[in-house]
Design an enzyme around this catalytic site. Sequence first.
Site, PDB file in Angstrom:
ATOM      1  N   ASP A 188      -5.193  -7.302   8.774  1.00 38.61           N
ATOM      2  CA  ASP A 188      -5.784  -8.511   7.687  1.00 38.61           C
ATOM      3  C   ASP A 188      -4.704  -8.906   6.691  1.00 38.61           C
ATOM      4  O   ASP A 188      -4.158  -8.115   5.946  1.00 38.61           O
ATOM      5  CB  ASP A 188      -6.922  -8.012   7.202  1.00 38.61           C
ATOM      6  CG  ASP A 188      -7.628  -9.078   6.443  1.00 38.61           C
ATOM      7  OD1 ASP A 188      -7.907 -10.259   6.597  1.00 38.61           O
ATOM      8  OD2 ASP A 188      -7.366  -9.065   5.081  1.00 38.61           O
ATOM      9  N   GLU A 272      -4.864 -12.190  12.970  1.00 40.00           N
ATOM     10  CA  GLU A 272      -5.742 -13.511  12.950  1.00 40.00           C
ATOM     11  C   GLU A 272      -4.758 -14.611  12.991  1.00 40.00           C
ATOM     12  O   GLU A 272      -3.649 -14.631  12.669  1.00 40.00           O
ATOM     13  CB  GLU A 272      -6.301 -13.794  11.739  1.00 40.00           C
ATOM     14  CG  GLU A 272      -7.504 -12.638  11.428  1.00 40.00           C
ATOM     15  CD  GLU A 272      -8.430 -12.929  10.266  1.00 40.00           C
ATOM     16  OE1 GLU A 272      -9.361 -13.398  10.214  1.00 40.00           O
ATOM     17  OE2 GLU A 272      -7.506 -12.559   9.255  1.00 40.00           O
ATOM     18  N   ASP A 354     -10.966  -6.330   2.276  1.00 45.13           N
ATOM     19  CA  ASP A 354      -9.691  -6.211   3.166  1.00 45.13           C
ATOM     20  C   ASP A 354      -9.906  -5.346   4.423  1.00 45.13           C
ATOM     21  O   ASP A 354      -9.609  -5.512   5.633  1.00 45.13           O
ATOM     22  CB  ASP A 354      -8.603  -6.051   2.466  1.00 45.13           C
ATOM     23  CG  ASP A 354      -8.361  -7.194   1.420  1.00 45.13           C
ATOM     24  OD1 ASP A 354      -8.839  -8.434   1.739  1.00 45.13           O
ATOM     25  OD2 ASP A 354      -7.893  -6.925   0.412  1.00 45.13           O
TER      26      ASP A 354
END
Length: 403
Positions: A188, A272, A354
């Site tokens: 992340d 991502e 997170d």
Amino acid sequence: MARTVKRAFKYRFYPTHEQTAELARTFGCVRLVYNRALEERTRSWYTEQRRMSYVDTSAALTAWKKTDELAFLNEVSSVPLQQALRHLQAAFAAFFDKRAKYPRFKAKKKSRASAEYTRSAFRFRDGNLTLAKMGGPLDVRWTRPLPAGAEPSTVTVSRDAAGRWFVSILCEDGITRLDPSDKAVGVDAGLTSLVTLSTGEKITNPRHERRDRERLTRAQKDLARKEKGSANQEKAKRKVAGVHARIADRRRDFLHKLSTRLVHENQVVVIENLNVRNMVKNHPLARAISDAGWRDLRAMLEYKADWYGRELVVIDRWFPSTRTCSECGTIAGKMPLGVREWECDGCGARHDRDVNAAKNVLAAGLAVSACGAGVRPQRESSRTGRSASKQETHGATRGLPRL
């Protein structure tokens, strides 16, 4: 199992006065040929509805050399000029494939000063590199050795805004694939922590630009006080560019080490699909986002995963990784950036924002890696109408079971 790949090795070199003058002429001629060819191709289409190919622009270059106005093009090596036409052809191909915008003209003070030489235009013997039209070899600082028995296919010479000279040597190199691993990690991206791993580890953002901001501010103020067009202004410009180059070098070094570590330690890396181009439009965060280098990190992970036989999975940017409880799957409501910890209404689990996001990224990525999108229950659809669990993979390992 070793794999042969094309790999560029970049070194710094220090040219003599004669070599500096020759390379400066070459850079100017390369830029002129590129711009002339772009102008001709644009004019040909808008006035005659005719597309010019590389062959047409090459013939035009031959004609230009025979004119009194452009006879000086014969004074430099012809190979970099031909390569400029090939680069223009590639730019048009990307435009027609809708992968890039229409090619733009190269500005003298803004475009990258570079020239590309193929095998017929340079000689590489006993560690000495000599370019066409030059009497002696370049003073290259060989900070790391080339692969054993390397035969360079292309040499690119460039000069950055700080006045540093570099030579990039393209040759074949053998990459040994890593042994299969049963480890996988979700990543992340953030600003306080550059990346947070699904293991709970947080890697602090070095903030290279912020660390050198005072030095950069002083250099920019000094530049603002110089008279326009003066020699002192050019010196001050190089000083500002030197600070920027220092920041970029340190950032690139850090990202290389981080990406190499992630690829070496894990069989599957899940990230991502961040839209950085739109994210930097957020003015208060644009500077910090640009300094983080998320796009560069993804690019490094892509080619290193391909090199070493790992798999990189990129999940949909609209997948609600932050708001989804990694324990029960409940999706929370809006969650501003200031909320760093939250408690799930469904199961009562308390999450670090997170770390929880990284765990959800990993879960979605493993579902895609194992059986494709749609394995996990679709709790929330993406805004594109596709499954929230993702769309693309990179560097999939062939012949090895996926996790």
